[in-house]
Scaffold this active site. Structure first.
Site: not given
Ligand code: NI
Length: 303
Positions: A78, A224
């Site tokens: 992400d 992430h």
């Protein structure tokens, strides 16, 4: 941040499939069942515009994990793309012939069109993670539309690919918003069941350990690619997952393999909805896993 947390948790609880209790036990992935790979009948696949049927047969539009036959998992990254860390991650994935899913922030997508093109060219899935990473659940419909539409358009403009799934920042998206986004863009809302808290604990060993500990067949793993430590963790994490027998697919491939969890014979409606496979987590039980869902602040400074 507390408010964000509460909102996210409330949202997750409301999804009714909020990450069920982790099964830390070894995943016992069976040797790949080739059939699932090639045939992968989309058991629930219903077009976004399917006439809103009765609840019983309503298409599933939110996923925290999937119920699949076989050791299939989806790695998701992400908040990028990131100018340095995403290309480094792409190298690692390419070397291992692994396909992942990137939930991109629109403003980063617009900033790094070449990385966007590379993500798609190398077989990964690109998905919508809003334009500037706000908490969508507390925004007006027009604000949410703007966030998702601009990102939708940026993905198409940079890659030529139309995204099929989205993930709300912090996991915060109301049931009504999920239904609306599904009707508007055909989006499935993708949450996660494995969260190494990599945004918080910037330690590669920790990230690897948490992912290897919690991943089971059907898992959707959150992390992430904007964090160096997360990318640092990936070689050993990916190799460790592969060594356990897991097979990597994109999110859309994983949800296409999703099958209904067989109903449990016992029906004690008043019982605490603790562990069931996501079928009844409605009551006010706080989901144990996403303690701080995706609480990465909006990526502000780009390198
Ligand atoms: Ni995020």
């Amino acid at each position: 941040m507390h408010l964000l947390l509460l909102a996210a948790l409330a949202c997750l609880t409301a999804t009714a499939i909020a990450a069920p209790g982790r099964k830390p036990a070894t995943p016992s992935p069976k040797p790949a069942t080739p059939a699932s790979d090639s045939t992968s009948p989309p058991s629930f696949a219903a077009p976004a515009d399917a006439a809103s049927p009765a609840a019983a047969s309503a298409p599933k539009i939110t996923f925290s994990q999937c119920h699949v036959e076989g050791p299939y998992i989806a790695m998701t990254f992400d908040d990028g793309p990131h100018g340095a860390n995403t290309p480094r991650l792409l190298d690692m994935l390419k070397q291992r012939k692994i396909h992942a899913t990137f939930f991109v922030v629109g403003q980063c997508a617009a900033e790094f069109p070449d990385i966007m093109k590379r993500i798609v060219a190398e077989g990964h899935e690109i998905a919508n993670h809003s334009w500037s990473h706000p908490q969508l659940s507390s925004m007006s419909e027009s604000g949410v539309r703007d966030q998702l539409q601009k990102t939708h358009d940026a993905i198409i403009q940079t890659t030529g690919v139309t995204p099929k799934v989205m993930r709300p920042p912090y996991g915060a998206f109301t049931a009504r918003q999920r239904s609306w986004a599904n009707g508007t863009w055909g989006y499935k809302c993708i949450l996660w069941d494995v969260d190494p808290l990599d945004w918080k604990v910037r330690n590669a060993e920790h990230v690897k350990h948490e992912i290897l500990k919690a991943t089971v067949g059907g898992s959707i793993i959150l992390s992430h690619d904007i964090h160096k430590t997360t990318v640092d963790a990936m070689p050993e994490t990916l190799d460790g997952l592969a060594a356990k027998g897991f097979k990597f697919v994109t999110v859309s491939e994983l949800i296409a393999m999703d099958r209904p969890v067989p109903p449990k014979p016992k029906a004690t409606p008043a019982a605490k909805p603790e562990t069931s496979e996501g079928s009844k987590t409605e009551a006010g039980k706080t989901p144990p896993v996403p303690a701080a869902p995706d609480s990465t602040p909006a990526p502000k400074a780009k390198p």
